[in-house]
Design a protein around this motif. Structure first.
Motif, PDB file in Angstrom:
ATOM      1  N   TYR A   1      -2.491  16.226  -0.173  1.00  0.00           N
ATOM      2  CA  TYR A   1      -1.511  15.424   0.208  1.00  0.00           C
ATOM      3  C   TYR A   1      -0.050  15.367  -0.807  1.00  0.00           C
ATOM      4  O   TYR A   1       0.801  15.851  -0.408  1.00  0.00           O
TER       5      TYR A   1
ATOM      6  N   TYR B   1       0.617  19.085  -1.131  1.00  0.00           N
ATOM      7  CA  TYR B   1       1.278  19.514  -0.091  1.00  0.00           C
ATOM      8  C   TYR B   1       3.229  19.318  -0.099  1.00  0.00           C
ATOM      9  O   TYR B   1       3.848  19.972   0.256  1.00  0.00           O
ATOM     10  N   LYS B   2       3.328  17.788  -0.952  1.00  0.00           N
ATOM     11  CA  LYS B   2       5.024  17.792  -0.711  1.00  0.00           C
ATOM     12  C   LYS B   2       5.073  17.730  -2.034  1.00  0.00           C
ATOM     13  O   LYS B   2       6.472  18.312  -1.926  1.00  0.00           O
TER      14      LYS B   2
ATOM     15  N   PHE C   1       8.415  12.106  -1.316  1.00  0.00           N
ATOM     16  CA  PHE C   1       7.906  12.117   0.125  1.00  0.00           C
ATOM     17  C   PHE C   1       8.436  11.918   1.560  1.00  0.00           C
ATOM     18  O   PHE C   1       7.864  12.279   2.244  1.00  0.00           O
ATOM     19  N   SER C   2       9.806  11.960   1.397  1.00  0.00           N
ATOM     20  CA  SER C   2      10.999  12.231   2.826  1.00  0.00           C
ATOM     21  C   SER C   2      11.107  13.512   2.904  1.00  0.00           C
ATOM     22  O   SER C   2      11.913  13.015   3.794  1.00  0.00           O
TER      23      SER C   2
ATOM     24  N   THR D   1      11.236  16.829   4.424  1.00  0.00           N
ATOM     25  CA  THR D   1      10.664  17.692   5.630  1.00  0.00           C
ATOM     26  C   THR D   1      11.666  18.680   5.951  1.00  0.00           C
ATOM     27  O   THR D   1      13.159  19.069   5.609  1.00  0.00           O
TER      28      THR D   1
END
Length: 272
Positions: free
Chosen positions: A21, A24-25, A96-97, A99
């Protein structure tokens, strides 16, 4: 024993998922920057190193090993802007925000319509403008040089930004999907010596951006009202609104959809 083994397996799974994770971020973080191209270059170096080791190419393997020896220092220097941005976002709790969403067919058509309408309006009144549409290569480095807008693309917004003697009329507007990210952005100027002397700073910035990215640049000349389009280091001048829209649709939609969108566009022109 069974419970202990089950607990260890669960811990390993959670550990792997968390690392996956985070990676990925981090990849999403650099996706909007030129660091993606640098990572591709690093991947080529790693593959070359593995192949030289596999085929026992001694000299090439030694060179690649030396590159890895000083690689960490080089990475810190090369990725300095991205590292700084990551630390800043971490401090603001935004790491992590981030997108991304897919660019839909209707979004592309609406954006192209609004851009074409604004460009035609400004060309008739000889209002100078420079608009860059982001594609695969992220333009965050250049977005940060301007004033953030984060507004939906409309012809009214674009026209108001470039009205002379307003705070944001100098510099470029950068568009991502259906959003005006920023205005007043500074772009790199082309150093191509074959560029016509007639072209001013806006045209040279548009060509320069198309040389360092796959972005599409649109220029309205305030001297002549001519509309120009720059892509892949080349510029096309004297475009009509229809020509500009067709070129944008061709570049911003997948090949499979180009034909259907083009026919729909022609139908709209005949029946609109």
């Amino acid at each position: 024993m069974g419970n202990i083994e089950y607990t260890n397996i669960l811990r390993y799974v959670i550990d792997i998922l968390l690392v996956t994770y985070v990676i990925y971020k981090l990849l999403m973080l650099i996706r909007g920057t030129r660091a993606v191209q640098l990572l591709k270059g690093i991947l080529v170096v790693v593959i070359t190193w593995l192949l030289s080791k596999w085929f026992e190419l001694t000299t090439l393997y030694w060179l690649m090993s030396q590159a890895f020896t000083f690689g960490m220092l080089a990475l810190v220097i090369i990725f300095q802007p991205e590292l700084r941005r990551a630390l800043e976002q971490l401090g603001r709790g935004k790491l992590f925000s981030r997108t991304y969403s897919n660019q839909g067919e209707e979004v592309v058509q609406r954006m192209v319509q609004e851009v074409g309408k604004s460009v035609t309006y400004m060309a008739k009144r000889r209002i100078g403008a420079l608009i860059v549409i982001e594609r695969e290569t992220g333009l965050n480095d250049y977005v940060e040089t301007g004033i953030q807008i984060n507004g939906r693309v409309t012809s009214e917004l674009l026209i108001n930004i470039f009205i002379p003697n307003t705070p944001l009329h100098d510099g470029a507007v950068i568009i991502r999907k259906d959003t005006v990210l920023a205005a007043g952005c500074y772009l790199p100027l082309t150093e191509n010596p074959t560029i016509s002397k007639e072209l001013g700073t806006r045209h040279r910035a548009a060509i320069g951006m198309s040389e360092v990215s796959d972005g599409l640049s649109i220029v309205v000349s305030e001297e002549t009202g001519q509309v120009s389009y720059a892509s892949n280091g080349e510029v096309k001048r004297g475009l009509t609104e229809e020509q500009l829209k067709e070129m944008l649709l061709e570049q911003l939609t997948p090949p499979a959809k180009n034909k259907s969108m083009g026919s729909r566009w022609q139908w709209g022109r005949k029946h609109g």
